[in-house]
Design a protein around this motif. Sequence first.
Motif, PDB file in Angstrom:
ATOM      1  N   MET A  54      41.449  32.989  47.440  1.00 37.54           N
ATOM      2  CA  MET A  54      42.295  33.304  46.301  1.00 37.54           C
ATOM      3  C   MET A  54      41.493  33.258  44.995  1.00 37.54           C
ATOM      4  SD  MET A  54      45.278  34.133  45.490  1.00 37.54           S
ATOM      5  CE  MET A  54      46.510  34.113  44.266  1.00 37.54           C
ATOM      6  N   LYS A  55      40.581  32.279  44.904  1.00 38.73           N
ATOM      7  CA  LYS A  55      39.783  32.145  43.692  1.00 38.73           C
ATOM      8  C   LYS A  55      38.876  33.366  43.503  1.00 38.73           C
ATOM      9  CE  LYS A  55      36.719  28.910  41.376  1.00 38.73           C
ATOM     10  NZ  LYS A  55      36.010  27.640  41.453  1.00 38.73           N
ATOM     11  N   ALA A  56      38.302  33.850  44.586  1.00 39.15           N
ATOM     12  CA  ALA A  56      37.431  35.026  44.494  1.00 39.15           C
ATOM     13  C   ALA A  56      38.232  36.249  44.057  1.00 39.15           C
ATOM     14  CB  ALA A  56      36.750  35.285  45.830  1.00 39.15           C
ATOM     15  N   PHE A  57      39.453  36.368  44.544  1.00 35.61           N
ATOM     16  CA  PHE A  57      40.299  37.492  44.147  1.00 35.61           C
ATOM     17  C   PHE A  57      40.589  37.454  42.650  1.00 35.61           C
ATOM     18  CE2 PHE A  57      44.573  39.068  43.208  1.00 35.61           C
ATOM     19  CZ  PHE A  57      44.393  40.407  43.522  1.00 35.61           C
ATOM     20  N   LEU A  58      40.877  36.275  42.122  1.00 36.74           N
ATOM     21  CA  LEU A  58      41.146  36.149  40.690  1.00 36.74           C
ATOM     22  C   LEU A  58      39.901  36.458  39.860  1.00 36.74           C
ATOM     23  CD1 LEU A  58      43.423  32.985  40.610  1.00 36.74           C
ATOM     24  CD2 LEU A  58      44.092  35.367  40.286  1.00 36.74           C
ATOM     25  N   GLN A  59      38.744  36.050  40.344  1.00 37.61           N
ATOM     26  CA  GLN A  59      37.506  36.354  39.632  1.00 37.61           C
ATOM     27  C   GLN A  59      37.244  37.859  39.617  1.00 37.61           C
ATOM     28  OE1 GLN A  59      34.736  33.918  41.772  1.00 37.61           O
ATOM     29  NE2 GLN A  59      34.981  32.187  40.377  1.00 37.61           N
ATOM     30  N   ILE A  60      37.470  38.511  40.737  1.00 37.70           N
ATOM     31  CA  ILE A  60      37.277  39.962  40.803  1.00 37.70           C
ATOM     32  C   ILE A  60      38.297  40.670  39.913  1.00 37.70           C
ATOM     33  CG2 ILE A  60      37.440  41.963  42.334  1.00 37.70           C
ATOM     34  CD1 ILE A  60      36.211  40.164  44.523  1.00 37.70           C
ATOM     35  N   ALA A  61      39.525  40.193  39.907  1.00 34.94           N
ATOM     36  CA  ALA A  61      40.552  40.790  39.057  1.00 34.94           C
ATOM     37  C   ALA A  61      40.208  40.615  37.576  1.00 34.94           C
ATOM     38  CB  ALA A  61      41.912  40.169  39.362  1.00 34.94           C
ATOM     39  N   LEU A  62      39.704  39.440  37.211  1.00 38.08           N
ATOM     40  CA  LEU A  62      39.305  39.196  35.826  1.00 38.08           C
ATOM     41  C   LEU A  62      38.125  40.082  35.437  1.00 38.08           C
ATOM     42  CD1 LEU A  62      39.633  37.550  33.218  1.00 38.08           C
ATOM     43  CD2 LEU A  62      38.073  35.870  34.204  1.00 38.08           C
ATOM     44  N   LEU A  63      37.159  40.224  36.318  1.00 39.33           N
ATOM     45  CA  LEU A  63      36.017  41.098  36.056  1.00 39.33           C
ATOM     46  C   LEU A  63      36.478  42.542  35.875  1.00 39.33           C
ATOM     47  CD1 LEU A  63      32.932  41.507  35.883  1.00 39.33           C
ATOM     48  CD2 LEU A  63      32.981  41.873  38.361  1.00 39.33           C
ATOM     49  N   PHE A  64      37.364  42.996  36.731  1.00 32.74           N
ATOM     50  CA  PHE A  64      37.891  44.355  36.628  1.00 32.74           C
ATOM     51  C   PHE A  64      38.645  44.550  35.312  1.00 32.74           C
ATOM     52  CE2 PHE A  64      41.270  47.491  37.402  1.00 32.74           C
ATOM     53  CZ  PHE A  64      40.478  48.589  37.683  1.00 32.74           C
ATOM     54  N   ALA A  65      39.427  43.553  34.920  1.00 35.74           N
ATOM     55  CA  ALA A  65      40.173  43.645  33.663  1.00 35.74           C
ATOM     56  C   ALA A  65      39.224  43.693  32.471  1.00 35.74           C
ATOM     57  CB  ALA A  65      41.132  42.463  33.539  1.00 35.74           C
ATOM     58  N   MET A  66      38.179  42.873  32.499  1.00 32.54           N
ATOM     59  CA  MET A  66      37.214  42.871  31.399  1.00 32.54           C
ATOM     60  C   MET A  66      36.476  44.201  31.315  1.00 32.54           C
ATOM     61  SD  MET A  66      35.788  38.906  31.517  1.00 32.54           S
ATOM     62  CE  MET A  66      34.165  39.475  31.664  1.00 32.54           C
ATOM     63  N   LEU A  67      36.071  44.740  32.448  1.00 30.66           N
ATOM     64  CA  LEU A  67      35.390  46.034  32.445  1.00 30.66           C
ATOM     65  C   LEU A  67      36.315  47.150  31.964  1.00 30.66           C
ATOM     66  CD1 LEU A  67      33.304  45.841  35.739  1.00 30.66           C
ATOM     67  CD2 LEU A  67      32.480  45.709  33.388  1.00 30.66           C
ATOM     68  N   THR A  68      37.583  47.047  32.302  1.00 29.72           N
ATOM     69  CA  THR A  68      38.552  48.037  31.844  1.00 29.72           C
ATOM     70  C   THR A  68      38.698  47.986  30.326  1.00 29.72           C
ATOM     71  OG1 THR A  68      39.750  47.874  33.935  1.00 29.72           O
ATOM     72  CG2 THR A  68      40.944  48.812  32.064  1.00 29.72           C
ATOM     73  N   VAL A  69      38.790  46.792  29.777  1.00 28.14           N
ATOM     74  CA  VAL A  69      38.930  46.646  28.324  1.00 28.14           C
ATOM     75  C   VAL A  69      37.671  47.134  27.611  1.00 28.14           C
ATOM     76  CG1 VAL A  69      39.134  44.946  26.463  1.00 28.14           C
ATOM     77  CG2 VAL A  69      40.642  44.814  28.444  1.00 28.14           C
ATOM     78  N   VAL A  70      36.502  46.795  28.139  1.00 29.88           N
ATOM     79  CA  VAL A  70      35.249  47.253  27.532  1.00 29.88           C
ATOM     80  C   VAL A  70      35.161  48.777  27.579  1.00 29.88           C
ATOM     81  CG1 VAL A  70      32.746  47.298  27.865  1.00 29.88           C
ATOM     82  CG2 VAL A  70      33.964  45.129  27.885  1.00 29.88           C
TER      83      VAL A  70
END
Length: 74
Positions: free
Chosen positions: A1-17
């Motif tokens: 679950m923790k890895a999924f949240l990290q990947i989701a956060l990375l994806f969100a940050m890349l989307t915002v950038v």
Amino acid sequence: MKAFLQIALLFAMLTVVGWLIYLNQGSVSLVLTPPVGGVYYVTNPLPLGLFLVIAFLIGLLLGYLIRLLQDIFK
């Protein structure tokens, strides 16, 4: 679950950038020096959004380093 949240956060940050860079596509150059012999030394033109992201990351890094130094010298 923790890895999924990290990947989701990375994806969100890349989307915002990517969104910031897409919305600020105008090219800008930074003037590095005053005129020396009538010549300005400038950076290559880059998208404004990229400069915004770089400035934000530099600010985060400086804030982190200042906080780290405050903790060290207490």
